[in-house]
Design an enzyme around this catalytic site. Sequence first.
Site, PDB file in Angstrom:
ATOM      1  N   GLU A 108      94.576  37.833 -50.273  1.00 27.63           N
ATOM      2  CA  GLU A 108      93.434  37.319 -51.027  1.00 27.63           C
ATOM      3  C   GLU A 108      93.372  37.933 -52.422  1.00 27.63           C
ATOM      4  O   GLU A 108      93.586  39.135 -52.600  1.00 27.63           O
ATOM      5  CB  GLU A 108      92.133  37.600 -50.261  1.00 27.63           C
ATOM      6  CG  GLU A 108      92.164  37.001 -48.850  1.00 27.63           C
ATOM      7  CD  GLU A 108      90.815  37.011 -48.178  1.00 27.63           C
ATOM      8  OE1 GLU A 108      89.785  36.934 -48.901  1.00 27.63           O
ATOM      9  OE2 GLU A 108      90.772  37.083 -46.937  1.00 27.63           O
ATOM     10  N   GLU A 125      92.433  41.976 -50.711  1.00 24.50           N
ATOM     11  CA  GLU A 125      92.769  42.498 -49.391  1.00 24.50           C
ATOM     12  C   GLU A 125      93.766  41.550 -48.738  1.00 24.50           C
ATOM     13  O   GLU A 125      94.009  40.443 -49.222  1.00 24.50           O
ATOM     14  CB  GLU A 125      91.524  42.587 -48.508  1.00 24.50           C
ATOM     15  CG  GLU A 125      90.878  41.228 -48.241  1.00 24.50           C
ATOM     16  CD  GLU A 125      89.604  41.320 -47.422  1.00 24.50           C
ATOM     17  OE1 GLU A 125      89.192  42.448 -47.099  1.00 24.50           O
ATOM     18  OE2 GLU A 125      89.026  40.264 -47.104  1.00 24.50           O
ATOM     19  N   ASN A 127      94.306  39.891 -44.911  1.00 27.55           N
ATOM     20  CA  ASN A 127      93.813  39.720 -43.558  1.00 27.55           C
ATOM     21  C   ASN A 127      95.001  39.456 -42.626  1.00 27.55           C
ATOM     22  O   ASN A 127      95.671  38.423 -42.735  1.00 27.55           O
ATOM     23  CB  ASN A 127      92.840  38.544 -43.475  1.00 27.55           C
ATOM     24  CG  ASN A 127      91.413  38.965 -43.756  1.00 27.55           C
ATOM     25  OD1 ASN A 127      90.841  39.744 -43.002  1.00 27.55           O
ATOM     26  ND2 ASN A 127      90.852  38.473 -44.859  1.00 27.55           N
ATOM     27  N   GLU A 133      89.458  29.486 -42.318  1.00 21.56           N
ATOM     28  CA  GLU A 133      89.788  28.350 -43.176  1.00 21.56           C
ATOM     29  C   GLU A 133      91.254  27.928 -43.103  1.00 21.56           C
ATOM     30  O   GLU A 133      91.717  27.138 -43.934  1.00 21.56           O
ATOM     31  CB  GLU A 133      89.411  28.670 -44.629  1.00 21.56           C
ATOM     32  CG  GLU A 133      90.091  29.898 -45.206  1.00 21.56           C
ATOM     33  CD  GLU A 133      89.338  31.190 -44.932  1.00 21.56           C
ATOM     34  OE1 GLU A 133      89.657  32.185 -45.596  1.00 21.56           O
ATOM     35  OE2 GLU A 133      88.445  31.211 -44.050  1.00 21.56           O
ATOM     36  N   ARG A 178      81.820  24.588 -43.563  1.00 23.00           N
ATOM     37  CA  ARG A 178      81.291  25.326 -42.416  1.00 23.00           C
ATOM     38  C   ARG A 178      79.850  24.859 -42.181  1.00 23.00           C
ATOM     39  O   ARG A 178      78.964  25.120 -42.992  1.00 23.00           O
ATOM     40  CB  ARG A 178      81.326  26.823 -42.676  1.00 23.00           C
ATOM     41  CG  ARG A 178      82.721  27.325 -43.021  1.00 23.00           C
ATOM     42  CD  ARG A 178      82.765  28.834 -43.086  1.00 23.00           C
ATOM     43  NE  ARG A 178      84.074  29.293 -43.559  1.00 23.00           N
ATOM     44  CZ  ARG A 178      84.518  30.544 -43.428  1.00 23.00           C
ATOM     45  NH1 ARG A 178      83.753  31.449 -42.847  1.00 23.00           N
ATOM     46  NH2 ARG A 178      85.704  30.875 -43.881  1.00 23.00           N
ATOM     47  N   ASP A 386      35.009  -4.734 -36.333  1.00 20.46           N
ATOM     48  CA  ASP A 386      33.790  -4.409 -35.595  1.00 20.46           C
ATOM     49  C   ASP A 386      33.888  -4.751 -34.118  1.00 20.46           C
ATOM     50  O   ASP A 386      33.288  -4.061 -33.284  1.00 20.46           O
ATOM     51  CB  ASP A 386      32.589  -5.126 -36.218  1.00 20.46           C
ATOM     52  CG  ASP A 386      31.278  -4.473 -35.820  1.00 20.46           C
ATOM     53  OD1 ASP A 386      31.291  -3.250 -35.558  1.00 20.46           O
ATOM     54  OD2 ASP A 386      30.254  -5.163 -35.770  1.00 20.46           O
ATOM     55  N   ASP A 492      23.234   0.743 -46.668  1.00 19.53           N
ATOM     56  CA  ASP A 492      22.788   2.130 -46.578  1.00 19.53           C
ATOM     57  C   ASP A 492      22.058   2.291 -45.263  1.00 19.53           C
ATOM     58  O   ASP A 492      21.324   1.386 -44.827  1.00 19.53           O
ATOM     59  CB  ASP A 492      21.858   2.489 -47.741  1.00 19.53           C
ATOM     60  CG  ASP A 492      21.323   3.909 -47.608  1.00 19.53           C
ATOM     61  OD1 ASP A 492      22.109   4.858 -47.813  1.00 19.53           O
ATOM     62  OD2 ASP A 492      20.131   4.061 -47.263  1.00 19.53           O
ATOM     63  N   LYS A 556      22.498  -7.614 -41.777  1.00 21.26           N
ATOM     64  CA  LYS A 556      23.297  -6.797 -40.857  1.00 21.26           C
ATOM     65  C   LYS A 556      22.416  -6.401 -39.667  1.00 21.26           C
ATOM     66  O   LYS A 556      21.627  -5.459 -39.736  1.00 21.26           O
ATOM     67  CB  LYS A 556      23.841  -5.564 -41.585  1.00 21.26           C
ATOM     68  CG  LYS A 556      24.706  -4.647 -40.728  1.00 21.26           C
ATOM     69  CD  LYS A 556      25.339  -3.561 -41.590  1.00 21.26           C
ATOM     70  CE  LYS A 556      25.984  -2.473 -40.741  1.00 21.26           C
ATOM     71  NZ  LYS A 556      26.997  -2.976 -39.822  1.00 21.26           N
ATOM     72  N   HIS A 585      25.364 -11.193 -39.885  1.00 21.82           N
ATOM     73  CA  HIS A 585      26.129 -10.388 -38.919  1.00 21.82           C
ATOM     74  C   HIS A 585      25.190  -9.948 -37.806  1.00 21.82           C
ATOM     75  O   HIS A 585      24.109  -9.402 -38.078  1.00 21.82           O
ATOM     76  CB  HIS A 585      26.725  -9.160 -39.615  1.00 21.82           C
ATOM     77  CG  HIS A 585      27.294  -8.134 -38.675  1.00 21.82           C
ATOM     78  ND1 HIS A 585      28.601  -8.172 -38.258  1.00 21.82           N
ATOM     79  CD2 HIS A 585      26.726  -7.051 -38.076  1.00 21.82           C
ATOM     80  CE1 HIS A 585      28.829  -7.143 -37.448  1.00 21.82           C
ATOM     81  NE2 HIS A 585      27.702  -6.451 -37.317  1.00 21.82           N
ATOM     82  N   HIS A 587      25.102  -8.666 -33.275  1.00 18.08           N
ATOM     83  CA  HIS A 587      25.816  -8.271 -32.058  1.00 18.08           C
ATOM     84  C   HIS A 587      25.198  -9.001 -30.873  1.00 18.08           C
ATOM     85  O   HIS A 587      23.976  -9.232 -30.840  1.00 18.08           O
ATOM     86  CB  HIS A 587      25.735  -6.753 -31.844  1.00 18.08           C
ATOM     87  CG  HIS A 587      26.559  -5.968 -32.823  1.00 18.08           C
ATOM     88  ND1 HIS A 587      27.733  -5.347 -32.488  1.00 18.08           N
ATOM     89  CD2 HIS A 587      26.380  -5.724 -34.149  1.00 18.08           C
ATOM     90  CE1 HIS A 587      28.238  -4.729 -33.551  1.00 18.08           C
ATOM     91  NE2 HIS A 587      27.429  -4.951 -34.580  1.00 18.08           N
ATOM     92  N   THR A 720      25.077   3.649 -38.551  1.00 18.65           N
ATOM     93  CA  THR A 720      25.820   4.859 -38.929  1.00 18.65           C
ATOM     94  C   THR A 720      25.527   5.235 -40.389  1.00 18.65           C
ATOM     95  O   THR A 720      25.631   4.392 -41.266  1.00 18.65           O
ATOM     96  CB  THR A 720      27.327   4.629 -38.774  1.00 18.65           C
ATOM     97  OG1 THR A 720      27.590   4.182 -37.445  1.00 18.65           O
ATOM     98  CG2 THR A 720      28.104   5.902 -39.027  1.00 18.65           C
TER      99      THR A 720
END
Length: 980
Positions: A108, A125, A127, A133, A178, A386, A492, A556, A585, A587, A720
């Site tokens: 290397e 060095e 190896n 590799e 790798r 609704d 409201d 409503k 509207h 129910h 609500t």
Amino acid sequence: MRRVETAADLPDALNAAMREAETAFGDATMFLEQAVLRPRHIEVQVLADSTGETVHLFERDCSMQRRHQKVIEIAPAPNLDDSIRQALYDDAVKFARAMDYVNAGTVEFLVDTAGERAGQHVFIEMNPRIQVEHTVTEEITDVDLVASQLRIAAGHSLQELGIHQEDLRIRGAAMQCRITTEDPSNGFRPDTGTITAYRSAGGSGVRLDGGTIYTGAEISPHFDSMLVKLSCRGRDYPTAVRRTRRALAEFRVRGVATNIPFLMNVLDDPSFVAGDVATDFIDAHPELAQVNRSQNRGSKALQYLADVTVNQPHGPRVDGIDPRDKLPHFPGDKSEEPDRSPFDGPSSSQPPAGWRQVLVEQGPEGFAAELRSRTGLAVTDTTFRDAHQSLLATRVRTRDLLAAAPAVAHTLPGLFSVEAWGGATYDVALRFLAEDPWARLRLLREELPNIPLQMLLRGRNTVGYTPYPVEVTNAFVQEAADTGVDIFRIFDALNDVGQIAPAIEAVRATGTAVAEAALCYTGNLLDPAEKLYTLEYYLGLARQMVDAGAHILAIKDMAGLLRPQAAKELVGALRSEFDLPVHLHTHDTAGGQLATLLAAADAGVDAVDTAVASMAGTTSQVPMSALVAALEHGERDTGLGLDHAAGLEPYWETIREIYRPFESGLSAPTGRVYRHEIPGGQLSNLRQQAIALGLGDRFEQIEKMYEAANAMLGNIVKVTPSSKVVGDLALQLVGMDVDPAAFAENPQDFDVPDSVIGFLSGELGDPPGGWPEPFRSRALQNRGQRRPEAELSAEDRASLDEPGAPRQATLNRLLFPGPTQEFEANRDEFGDTSVLHTRDWLYGMVTGQEHVISLGKGVRLLATLQAIGEPDAKGLRPVMVTLNGQARQITVRDRSVESTARAAEKADPASTGHVAAPFAGVVTVNVAEGDAVEAGATVATIEAMKMEAAITAQAGGTVSRVVLSGTTPVEGGDLLLVVG
């Protein structure tokens, strides 16, 4: 290895490197070397036999490194001068021969690329073994280095192996990556866990080395982080790069983070593609670590399905046919496009023109005038909002609405509007359905291009429960209009027009949307004893609304209290005094509201609300088909056609069966509503609340207490969020077994719900009949004051000015901070679960049955449950599934099983004094209880996969507690110590 810039940095760097070497190799010996400037790390592969014959197999470029660990290796080295290349070969062979080296080895070198020494090389060095590799050398030389090494060790010569220097040739180029479990988005910290899915690459020129990775493999912090080596070759360097890029994209690793996105960034970098590499390449390009992490949509969806399958939060699965098979035929329906998901977008078949085209062409004023001028009765369909809010606790998912929407567009183009948004849908989408309410609106807009979309807006409360600054109202209305809302029904809770007017102004400011102002109806205006909610009271409200700029007036009737004769008088009076159209509207809680609609029609009402029959009745609206049939062939014929009005009933009947766990429980009409006046949308929710509190069998008592609570609070308008105030008080009184008379006399002696205190403090405004005294003063005695109106930060204001995603995200957070956090956490953990089939989302998977997960147009995954294992000591069950035929194992916590395993204490992320393990590994605490530490001081070290990191204190102080002793394995987030 560490690079040290100054002498002062040497001791710390040396100590850290020695500890790491000791842990990894059992030897802490270190060497000091002269640094080389911007070096390239080049290594030469050699083979030598016992006869003294030595050859080189060319070079490899190993410059692509992070923390001196090789990441990518290339053979041959790109852009290397031939003279340098030959010098490296010569020195490598000389070195091996000089020491009589035998077998495979790697010599290397570092090659300087900057400064005075540019072009010179130094030895690092040798190896004396096969390197990780080595594969790239094998790919370009066609020499099997492993076999050659073994045969040389067995006494064979290079001659006998047929390896001669003059015959060796470089064939193309090769590259090795790798693939590790290091997370580039988290500082390359090693990740640990279980591999839940593994798919590798393949094809021509692709080689994999590793082979120990498989679905179910455990990745621990005690071993190297590398999963597999990917080596790719090509006829030249660019081809090798392209092939490697393609192979990396083919990998699927789930369960742990990997460096694959980082590697793909490197391979996309122009400098790398040009071969301009050095050992500082990664450090010089920090942007490479800014990865786009895989969405991991399939794995996240599987995790959710497995969790629901094991824990069954909604009970046993309700099986049946695909509801879409029950839809009426229309161009582009499922029979013509069987593979189309509801999320794939509109079909190519355009529906007929409708009321939305009138709005677009004539504008809001012209639209309202056109409605007023028509003889036929206009009809709004509430099924998308609704109706299911009243019957199924608002739980119908976007998927099921989208599936029906094109059928509505094609078969009922004459609808005046589809009420599809607002009210509780926004909150429930975030809180319970893990859905983005804005996405629902956008998608429905695409599927219903010919019918106006209508929403319910709570005045300055928008879709929340308290008033917000006017900037929030303006931003919300503008964003909703931009995303798809055409008609805003504004009300409201206490009929305070002052709270409605800002919303009307915001709607008018859009220039495209219609402001429909609603009178909330309560009581009985026919009753001679009624002194508050009289005809004149409602006309007075209407005058204020007209002055505020309303385009349409709405009645409503939340609880279904409007009798036929009262409807005739109220509608007649509104139409007589004002030129605006009137929209009714109501129910059908008592079961008689068809008569009310017909009476209103006789009085000239311009539009009414209905629902598809299988989603109508009781707390919902009047059945659409009943109204259409009643008016058919008459002066006020709706023009919708009975067959079309009834055509969607089988679909919604099937859908309703799927949502059986959320049924309101009101199986028949009730005349008691005329006494208790509970709104239809609240009645179903109130029953569920009563059951949750153990009061389900006392519901008639709750109804009577609701009536008493309303009287205590001043006979208020109930919608609500004011209806919640009355309901909370009724539940509390029944739960405490309190006599309402005793409570009304001395409320200060009892616990009072927070919502009641807030109401009495004026948070919702002033009630029409004034405050009930002395009840109010006594109830507020020594109790909290009115909460101040929320203030916006500069950042919030800036975000509200940014249309689209930034504004939507800010509105979510401001209106519902808690549910928004839950929604975001759910998305992080499970991805977008709205795409799952509703049966699968509610009930999970069935063994042996294929479940389709639609991730996008043309992207379908097939999941099959194979088996569910027994729980371990922690209550974790293995769930075996296949995804597109590949086996996966998912671990799910069975919440019905009590864990017997000791769980490690976790740090509180919100506490700066808690010091946590940043990731899984082995921790050594360096301080003791009583030690004084400064903020940023190292208090522990953690080692995982050959990487050591310091753990620092976020805050200064004295160590009050050390949780761990000695060197201890930990998981990420474990509490290590506390600084007090």
